[in-house]
Motif scaffolding. Structure first.
Motif, mmCIF file in Angstrom:
data_model
loop_
_atom_site.group_PDB
_atom_site.id
_atom_site.type_symbol
_atom_site.label_atom_id
_atom_site.label_comp_id
_atom_site.label_asym_id
_atom_site.label_seq_id
_atom_site.Cartn_x
_atom_site.Cartn_y
_atom_site.Cartn_z
ATOM 1 N N ASN A 113 1.022 -0.953 0.451
ATOM 2 C CA ASN A 113 0.275 -0.200 -0.194
ATOM 3 C C ASN A 113 0.747 1.402 0.452
ATOM 4 O OD1 ASN A 113 -1.831 -1.984 2.315
ATOM 5 N ND2 ASN A 113 -2.890 -1.340 0.967
ATOM 6 N N VAL A 114 0.912 1.740 -0.900
ATOM 7 C CA VAL A 114 1.781 3.284 -1.219
ATOM 8 C C VAL A 114 1.461 4.071 -1.274
ATOM 9 C CG1 VAL A 114 3.225 3.829 -2.780
ATOM 10 C CG2 VAL A 114 3.236 1.348 -2.355
ATOM 11 N N PRO A 115 0.812 5.342 -0.808
ATOM 12 C CA PRO A 115 -0.130 6.286 -0.216
ATOM 13 C C PRO A 115 1.136 7.533 -1.096
ATOM 14 C CG PRO A 115 0.937 5.769 1.805
ATOM 15 C CD PRO A 115 1.763 4.575 0.874
ATOM 16 N N PHE A 116 0.829 8.741 -1.473
ATOM 17 C CA PHE A 116 1.406 9.707 -1.839
ATOM 18 C C PHE A 116 0.587 11.053 -1.921
ATOM 19 C CE2 PHE A 116 0.454 7.145 -5.853
ATOM 20 C CZ PHE A 116 -0.696 7.947 -6.490
ATOM 21 N N THR A 117 1.370 11.980 -1.920
ATOM 22 C CA THR A 117 0.685 13.531 -1.796
ATOM 23 C C THR A 117 1.231 14.033 -3.891
ATOM 24 O OG1 THR A 117 2.265 14.034 -0.717
ATOM 25 C CG2 THR A 117 0.425 13.307 0.788
ATOM 26 N N LEU A 118 0.471 14.848 -3.647
ATOM 27 C CA LEU A 118 1.008 16.034 -4.586
ATOM 28 C C LEU A 118 1.089 17.522 -4.287
ATOM 29 C CD1 LEU A 118 -2.141 15.579 -7.366
ATOM 30 C CD2 LEU A 118 -0.383 13.973 -6.847
ATOM 31 N N ALA A 119 1.925 17.355 -4.421
ATOM 32 C CA ALA A 119 3.076 19.453 -4.121
ATOM 33 C C ALA A 119 1.399 19.964 -4.385
ATOM 34 C CB ALA A 119 3.944 19.626 -5.441
ATOM 35 N N LYS A 120 1.041 19.933 -5.394
ATOM 36 C CA LYS A 120 0.064 20.645 -5.888
ATOM 37 C C LYS A 120 -1.796 19.828 -5.136
ATOM 38 C CE LYS A 120 1.602 23.344 -9.296
ATOM 39 N NZ LYS A 120 1.768 23.567 -10.036
ATOM 40 N N PRO A 121 -2.000 20.135 -3.384
ATOM 41 C CA PRO A 121 -3.493 19.402 -3.052
ATOM 42 C C PRO A 121 -4.330 19.297 -3.814
ATOM 43 C CG PRO A 121 -2.252 20.134 -1.767
ATOM 44 C CD PRO A 121 -1.637 20.625 -2.546
ATOM 45 N N GLU A 122 -4.802 21.096 -5.066
ATOM 46 C CA GLU A 122 -5.247 21.280 -5.248
ATOM 47 C C GLU A 122 -6.350 20.843 -6.352
ATOM 48 O OE1 GLU A 122 -2.316 23.952 -6.622
ATOM 49 O OE2 GLU A 122 -3.018 23.444 -4.850
ATOM 50 N N LEU A 123 -4.716 19.196 -6.872
ATOM 51 C CA LEU A 123 -4.901 18.973 -8.540
ATOM 52 C C LEU A 123 -5.292 17.533 -7.898
ATOM 53 C CD1 LEU A 123 -1.431 20.299 -10.453
ATOM 54 C CD2 LEU A 123 -3.988 20.852 -10.613
ATOM 55 N N GLU A 124 -5.436 16.950 -6.571
ATOM 56 C CA GLU A 124 -6.346 15.466 -6.449
ATOM 57 C C GLU A 124 -7.401 15.715 -7.270
ATOM 58 O OE1 GLU A 124 -6.423 15.298 -2.170
ATOM 59 O OE2 GLU A 124 -4.209 15.085 -1.731
ATOM 60 N N LYS A 125 -8.435 15.761 -7.219
ATOM 61 C CA LYS A 125 -9.304 15.784 -7.595
ATOM 62 C C LYS A 125 -8.932 15.374 -9.719
ATOM 63 C CE LYS A 125 -12.918 17.282 -4.549
ATOM 64 N NZ LYS A 125 -13.647 18.350 -4.540
ATOM 65 N N THR A 126 -8.828 16.749 -9.707
ATOM 66 C CA THR A 126 -7.793 16.414 -11.496
ATOM 67 C C THR A 126 -7.083 15.441 -11.551
ATOM 68 O OG1 THR A 126 -8.131 19.113 -11.731
ATOM 69 C CG2 THR A 126 -6.947 17.420 -13.047
ATOM 70 N N PHE A 127 -6.604 14.799 -10.760
ATOM 71 C CA PHE A 127 -5.066 13.708 -10.904
ATOM 72 C C PHE A 127 -6.231 12.525 -11.357
ATOM 73 C CE2 PHE A 127 -3.413 10.153 -8.972
ATOM 74 C CZ PHE A 127 -1.758 10.358 -9.501
ATOM 75 N N LEU A 128 -7.287 12.253 -9.972
ATOM 76 C CA LEU A 128 -8.275 11.059 -9.931
ATOM 77 C C LEU A 128 -8.764 11.018 -11.123
ATOM 78 C CD1 LEU A 128 -9.678 11.351 -5.632
ATOM 79 C CD2 LEU A 128 -7.475 9.760 -7.195
ATOM 80 N N LYS A 129 -9.223 12.038 -11.596
ATOM 81 C CA LYS A 129 -10.569 12.237 -13.059
ATOM 82 C C LYS A 129 -9.393 11.489 -14.326
ATOM 83 C CE LYS A 129 -13.860 14.689 -15.503
ATOM 84 N NZ LYS A 129 -13.956 15.985 -15.569
ATOM 85 N N GLU A 130 -8.439 12.088 -14.046
ATOM 86 C CA GLU A 130 -7.414 11.095 -15.793
ATOM 87 C C GLU A 130 -7.546 9.987 -15.203
ATOM 88 O OE1 GLU A 130 -4.757 14.543 -16.522
ATOM 89 O OE2 GLU A 130 -5.915 16.302 -16.674
ATOM 90 N N ALA A 131 -6.801 9.544 -13.804
ATOM 91 C CA ALA A 131 -6.222 8.808 -13.543
ATOM 92 C C ALA A 131 -7.500 7.288 -13.937
ATOM 93 C CB ALA A 131 -5.785 8.729 -12.620
ATOM 94 N N ASP A 132 -8.945 7.870 -13.774
ATOM 95 C CA ASP A 132 -9.791 7.400 -13.992
ATOM 96 C C ASP A 132 -10.068 7.003 -15.525
ATOM 97 O OD1 ASP A 132 -12.767 5.593 -12.209
ATOM 98 O OD2 ASP A 132 -13.158 6.433 -13.710
ATOM 99 N N ALA A 133 -10.143 7.610 -16.020
ATOM 100 C CA ALA A 133 -10.534 7.996 -17.551
ATOM 101 C C ALA A 133 -9.138 7.085 -18.499
ATOM 102 C CB ALA A 133 -10.700 9.433 -18.087
ATOM 103 N N ALA A 134 -7.902 6.972 -17.983
ATOM 104 C CA ALA A 134 -6.622 6.792 -17.965
ATOM 105 C C ALA A 134 -7.053 4.794 -17.723
ATOM 106 C CB ALA A 134 -5.396 7.506 -18.048
ATOM 107 N N GLY A 135 -7.815 4.157 -17.563
ATOM 108 C CA GLY A 135 -8.278 3.439 -16.865
ATOM 109 C C GLY A 135 -7.700 3.166 -15.513
ATOM 110 N N LEU A 136 -6.044 3.345 -14.772
ATOM 111 C CA LEU A 136 -5.806 3.416 -13.360
ATOM 112 C C LEU A 136 -7.035 3.806 -12.190
ATOM 113 C CD1 LEU A 136 -3.513 5.554 -14.258
ATOM 114 C CD2 LEU A 136 -3.061 3.055 -14.684
ATOM 115 N N LEU A 137 -7.879 2.520 -11.418
ATOM 116 C CA LEU A 137 -9.075 3.168 -10.408
ATOM 117 C C LEU A 137 -8.534 2.985 -8.688
ATOM 118 C CD1 LEU A 137 -11.958 0.791 -12.531
ATOM 119 C CD2 LEU A 137 -10.445 3.039 -13.338
ATOM 120 N N ASN A 138 -9.441 3.663 -8.397
ATOM 121 C CA ASN A 138 -9.272 3.327 -6.438
ATOM 122 C C ASN A 138 -8.441 4.165 -5.950
ATOM 123 O OD1 ASN A 138 -12.314 2.229 -6.673
ATOM 124 N ND2 ASN A 138 -10.940 0.403 -8.037
#
Length: 394
Positions: free
Chosen positions: A331-356
């Motif tokens: 289980n590898v937790p990680f943070t973004l230098a710009k926390p305000e981009l978290e939702k964008t990261f998750l949305k784009e990851a999901d669209a790329a087939g990288l889920l959860n």
């Protein structure tokens, strides 16, 4: 990017009066000519299952080995199902090299029910138990055990936000404790023990999120338990591996269903077990054997984790707060230098087939759970996505 696939609505055979034909075959249960492309699932649990296992279950869904029924429809007392259950246990024993003086139980209630069952069964007339606190799951175990005995928290990293395993030199153990409980791998904060504690009392461990990830010396433990839905199989099952001499001295008033000896004496079938989850777990054990066993899985898992941590450490855009010796392999937790981009990261990851990839709600950030069934190419795809995301938004 994975192709979106939706099962078509099946036609239903009709009679000449327009009504459905009883017993007519439905084509939605036929095997598909082409397997739909699957996304990479990084969920902490219920987690990814090996695709080969799912395909085997698909083949056997309606007709198990010519018996004309599904495994989930079988009597757990039938010769066919008993053979499935016994084979699953033997395969697990083979994989983990479990000594003959240990019972292997396939129970219900998840790992969380074990938080209570352990003190009920292992206090054995004593009033104190030792616990190490390295995260939310060990904390939950501590709170439940306090209902049955005095809990001595021998060490805790809570004050530091659970970023490491406390130095063993600081542990305040009680030599008169009934047992010592710890959580080798904490899924939420991503903290993993880099050693097996030495203990003069029975060692108890919650291996839910790291069992079968690499070889393990079972003989060092009094009891190991693991919820299935991470590295064993589907949710609904918990595996308990317990040394025989610890059975048979429950706290007075313990319900029958919470007595390990009852389950051991009845082959985990005192009541109807989670038959289908047990069967699927057995298929996972067979798959692990086919991969080369736990030595091979350990090599693969260490390589996967090294790739992901290298991507995090090699970029100023990502971070991981866990002490290097205690970084989780699963289980590898990680943070973004710009926390305000978290939702964008998750949305784009999901669209790329990288889920959860969302972190646990209690800590936020991101988390990639890379259990046995997450293929190495899935980690490669995540690493590539992270690099591209950092380039575009960094």
């Amino acid at each position: 990017m994975p192709v979106t696939w939706k099962r078509p609505t099946p036609p239903i055979a009709t009679s000449n009066t327009g009504g459905p034909v009883r017993g007519a075959a439905r084509t939605d249960f036929d095997l598909m000519q082409e397997t739909p492309m699957r996304a990479y699932n990084f969920c902490a649990g219920p987690a990814a299952l090996p695709e080969a296992v799912l395909k085997q279950a698909q083949v056997e869904m309606l007709d198990y080995h010519g018996k004309g029924l599904s495994v989930m429809e079988m009597s757990h007392r039938s010769a066919d199902y008993v053979a499935i259950a016994e084979q699953a246990e033997q395969d697990l024993r083979d994989l983990m090299n479990i000594p003959s003086n240990y019972k292997v139980l396939f129970l219900q209630g998840g790992a969380s029910q074990q938080f209570a069952m352990i003190p009920m069964n292992l206090l054995r007339g004593k009033t104190t138990a030792d616990y190490v606190n390295t995260g939310m799951w060990s904390d939950k175990a501590i709170k439940e055990a306090k209902k049955f005995c005095q809990v001595n928290v021998v060490a805790s990293d809570e004050a530091n936000g659970f970023r490491k395993v406390p130095d063993v030199a600081t542990w305040q153990v009680n030599p008169d404790a009934a047992y010592l409980h710890y959580t080798p791998n904490e899924t939420i904060h991503g903290v993993q023990f880099d050693f097996i504690p030495d203990s003069s009392v029975s060692l108890v461990a919650d291996y839910s999120s790291i069992i079968l990830a690499e070889p393990l010396d079972v003989s060092k433990f009094g009891l190991i338990y693991a919820g299935a839905q991470k590295n064993i199989g589907p949710a609904g099952l918990v595996v308990v591996i317990v040394r025989e001499d610890l059975l048979g001295q429950v706290v007075p008033g313990t319900p029958t269903m919470l007595d390990y000896k009852i389950h051991a004496d009845n082959g985990s079938m005192y009541n109807t077990p989670s038959t289908y989850a047990w069967y699927l777990s057995g298929l996972v054990f067979q798959w692990l054997k086919a991969q080369g066993g736990l030595e091979k899985m350990g090599e693969i898992n260490r390589r996967k984790a090294a790739k992901l941590y290298a991507a995090i450490d090699g970029s100023e855009f990502y971070g991981n707060p866990v002490a290097l010796p205690n970084r989780s392999m699963m289980n590898v937790p990680f943070t973004l230098a710009k926390p305000e981009l978290e939702k964008t990261f998750l949305k784009e990851a999901d669209a790329a087939g990288l889920l959860n990839l969302a972190g646990h709600r209690s800590v936020g950030g991101m988390r990639a759970s890379i259990y046995n069934a997450v293929a190495e190419e899935g980690v490669d795809a995540l690493v590539a996505f992270m690099a591209d995301f950092a380039r575009r938004y960094g």
